[in-house]
Design an enzyme around this catalytic site. Sequence first.
Site, PDB file in Angstrom:
ATOM      1  N   LYS A  74       0.941  -7.556   5.452  1.00 20.21           N
ATOM      2  CA  LYS A  74       0.978  -8.667   4.486  1.00 20.21           C
ATOM      3  C   LYS A  74       2.291  -8.680   3.709  1.00 20.21           C
ATOM      4  CE  LYS A  74      -3.873  -7.463   3.979  1.00 20.21           C
ATOM      5  NZ  LYS A  74      -4.011  -5.998   3.961  1.00 20.21           N
ATOM      6  N   TYR A 106       0.835  -1.213   0.000  1.00 23.64           N
ATOM      7  CA  TYR A 106       0.000   0.000   0.000  1.00 23.64           C
ATOM      8  C   TYR A 106       0.870   1.263   0.000  1.00 23.64           C
ATOM      9  CZ  TYR A 106      -3.720  -3.290   1.325  1.00 23.64           C
ATOM     10  OH  TYR A 106      -4.600  -4.352   1.375  1.00 23.64           O
ATOM     11  N   HIS A 139      -0.105 -12.001   1.104  1.00 23.05           N
ATOM     12  CA  HIS A 139      -1.060 -11.085   0.478  1.00 23.05           C
ATOM     13  C   HIS A 139      -1.803 -11.736  -0.703  1.00 23.05           C
ATOM     14  CE1 HIS A 139      -1.745  -6.501  -0.182  1.00 23.05           C
ATOM     15  NE2 HIS A 139      -2.817  -7.193  -0.518  1.00 23.05           N
TER      16      HIS A 139
HETATM   17  N1  LIG Z   1      -5.905  -8.597   0.984  1.00 23.93           N
HETATM   18  C1  LIG Z   1      -6.165  -7.946  -0.123  1.00 23.93           C
HETATM   19  O1  LIG Z   1      -5.775  -8.341  -1.247  1.00 23.93           O
HETATM   20  C2  LIG Z   1      -6.990  -6.696  -0.048  1.00 23.93           C
HETATM   21  C3  LIG Z   1      -7.556  -6.164  -1.221  1.00 23.93           C
HETATM   22  C4  LIG Z   1      -8.351  -5.026  -1.099  1.00 23.93           C
HETATM   23  C5  LIG Z   1      -8.557  -4.443   0.149  1.00 23.93           C
HETATM   24  N2  LIG Z   1      -7.969  -4.971   1.272  1.00 23.93           N
HETATM   25  C6  LIG Z   1      -8.161  -4.358   2.627  1.00 23.93           C
HETATM   26  O2  LIG Z   1      -9.543  -4.120   2.830  1.00 23.93           O
HETATM   27  C7  LIG Z   1      -9.765  -2.718   3.066  1.00 23.93           C
HETATM   28  C8  LIG Z   1     -11.126  -2.269   2.553  1.00 23.93           C
HETATM   29  O3  LIG Z   1     -11.283  -2.509   1.167  1.00 23.93           O
HETATM   30  P1  LIG Z   1     -11.329  -1.334   0.091  1.00 23.93           P
HETATM   31  O4  LIG Z   1     -10.417  -0.264   0.509  1.00 23.93           O
HETATM   32  O5  LIG Z   1     -11.146  -1.999  -1.231  1.00 23.93           O
HETATM   33  O6  LIG Z   1     -12.811  -0.810   0.070  1.00 23.93           O
HETATM   34  P2  LIG Z   1     -14.092  -0.588   1.001  1.00 23.93           P
HETATM   35  O7  LIG Z   1     -13.712  -0.492   2.426  1.00 23.93           O
HETATM   36  O8  LIG Z   1     -15.087  -1.589   0.589  1.00 23.93           O
HETATM   37  O9  LIG Z   1     -14.579   0.826   0.444  1.00 23.93           O
HETATM   38  C9  LIG Z   1     -13.820   1.974   0.578  1.00 23.93           C
HETATM   39  C10 LIG Z   1     -14.543   3.093  -0.149  1.00 23.93           C
HETATM   40  O10 LIG Z   1     -15.799   3.342   0.488  1.00 23.93           O
HETATM   41  C11 LIG Z   1     -15.841   4.693   0.922  1.00 23.93           C
HETATM   42  N3  LIG Z   1     -16.574   4.682   2.236  1.00 23.93           N
HETATM   43  C12 LIG Z   1     -16.083   4.298   3.435  1.00 23.93           C
HETATM   44  N4  LIG Z   1     -17.027   4.403   4.386  1.00 23.93           N
HETATM   45  C13 LIG Z   1     -18.142   4.872   3.783  1.00 23.93           C
HETATM   46  C14 LIG Z   1     -19.438   5.193   4.249  1.00 23.93           C
HETATM   47  N5  LIG Z   1     -19.772   5.050   5.533  1.00 23.93           N
HETATM   48  N6  LIG Z   1     -20.338   5.656   3.333  1.00 23.93           N
HETATM   49  C15 LIG Z   1     -20.003   5.790   2.020  1.00 23.93           C
HETATM   50  N7  LIG Z   1     -18.786   5.501   1.530  1.00 23.93           N
HETATM   51  C16 LIG Z   1     -17.860   5.046   2.402  1.00 23.93           C
HETATM   52  C17 LIG Z   1     -14.417   5.145   1.047  1.00 23.93           C
HETATM   53  O11 LIG Z   1     -14.313   6.539   0.830  1.00 23.93           O
HETATM   54  P3  LIG Z   1     -13.465   7.562   1.762  1.00 23.93           P
HETATM   55  O12 LIG Z   1     -12.189   6.874   2.160  1.00 23.93           O
HETATM   56  O13 LIG Z   1     -13.234   8.706   0.825  1.00 23.93           O
HETATM   57  O14 LIG Z   1     -14.312   7.905   2.933  1.00 23.93           O
HETATM   58  C18 LIG Z   1     -13.783   4.391  -0.119  1.00 23.93           C
HETATM   59  O15 LIG Z   1     -14.027   5.058  -1.340  1.00 23.93           O
HETATM   60  C19 LIG Z   1      -8.574  -2.087   2.332  1.00 23.93           C
HETATM   61  O16 LIG Z   1      -8.391  -0.752   2.674  1.00 23.93           O
HETATM   62  C20 LIG Z   1      -7.455  -3.015   2.739  1.00 23.93           C
HETATM   63  O17 LIG Z   1      -7.035  -2.755   4.066  1.00 23.93           O
HETATM   64  C21 LIG Z   1      -7.201  -6.091   1.188  1.00 23.93           C
END
Ligand SMILES: NC(=O)c1ccc[n+]([C@@H]2O[C@H](COP(=O)([O-])OP(=O)(O)OC[C@H]3O[C@@H](n4cnc5c(N)ncnc54)[C@H](OP(=O)(O)O)[C@@H]3O)[C@@H](O)[C@H]2O)c1
Length: 321
Positions: A76, A51, A107
């Site tokens: 990870k 990240y 990861h």
């Molecule tokens: N292991 C892996 O391969 C892998 C892959 C992907 C993700 N991850 C982990 O999982 C975490 C979450 O996944 P993600 O970042 O893909 O997406 P997510 O948490 O599903 O969505 C994040 C998005 O939703 C918005 N958001 C957050 N809270 C909200 C709310 N209450 N109302 C409306 N919109 C909202 C955020 O905007 P703002 O930030 O602008 O508020 C951002 O645009 C990652 O950050 C990472 O730590 C791991």
Amino acid sequence: MSAPTEFKLNTGATIPAIGLGTWQAKPGEVRGAVSHALKSGYKHIDGALVYGNEDEVGQGIKDSGVDRKDIFLTSKVWCTFHDRVEECLDKTLASLQTDHLDLYLIHWGARMIPNETSGMFPLKPDGSRNMDFEWSQSQTWEQMEAVLAKGKVKAIGVSNFSVLMLEDLKKKWKVVPAVNQVELHPYCPQHELKKYCEDNGILMQAYSPLGSTSSPLHADADLKAIAEKHGVSTSTILISWSVCRGVVVLPKSVTPSRIESNLQVVTLSKEEMAKLDGLAAAGKQQRVNTPNWGTDFGFSDWYGVGNKNAPEGAKLLAGKA
Ligand SMILES: NC(=O)c1ccc[n+]([C@@H]2O[C@H](COP(=O)([O-])OP(=O)(O)OC[C@H]3O[C@@H](n4cnc5c(N)ncnc54)[C@H](OP(=O)(O)O)[C@@H]3O)[C@@H](O)[C@H]2O)c1
């Protein structure tokens, strides 16, 4: 009955049910987000070397004033470090300004060979990713077990592993993975994988639980109806659905009001859970996180493409692709 606030790992340790995601939290954003989250009651941060923001995450932890012992930290090992797990871990520990992690994950279950094009996303001359198809994930797992034995991490697990990949890893594992972190939301509910993990004592973690950036989920009519009934946002329902089915959930936000509201969990009725459980089967199955690994595969079965150490089933799938 109120929803759980924490779950048990197969190590006996507890893990907070909700953790702050940090992927795509830009420099200049994530330090404040982490600090705000910890001050607002989060006790769990999910990060990764790739990240590119772990220095700032570490600064945010410091700014918060919250004791390290009260925070559950996950990171990870990146694909170009599968032959150097401890080296990758040490970089993360230095960035986060800590001497141990609570959880360390593979990861993605495949190795890339770094070259002059990049140490993180190396390419071949034809533009495809420089994958190592000779590498077995058991070789990576052995090193994960070694850093666990040294006490540098308190638990080890995997991410983006399918049933096939877990079955393959199982042949050699001495330590059962504590978690499997995968894309998980009502459009990608992972029912089969969840059942397999539960049967093997592996806790599931939901990434992209809100559908990530440009999420298709918030416009879903069924989801909106449930949110309206409870007088909460669709995000709160998505987070609650995961927690209520025994899954750790990792919403990412850099917006203070959203960081705070994402800690809210409502108890969903059996009917509401069943409705959300069934959305994908009713025709809405969709992945939102589909990195281009230079294969035709979605999810993690891409591991099998061309890999002579891949599980037989994955090879079969590769043949069909
Ligand atoms: N292991 C892996 O391969 C892998 C892959 C992907 C993700 N991850 C982990 O999982 C975490 C979450 O996944 P993600 O970042 O893909 O997406 P997510 O948490 O599903 O969505 C994040 C998005 O939703 C918005 N958001 C957050 N809270 C909200 C709310 N209450 N109302 C409306 N919109 C909202 C955020 O905007 P703002 O930030 O602008 O508020 C951002 O645009 C990652 O950050 C990472 O730590 C791991």
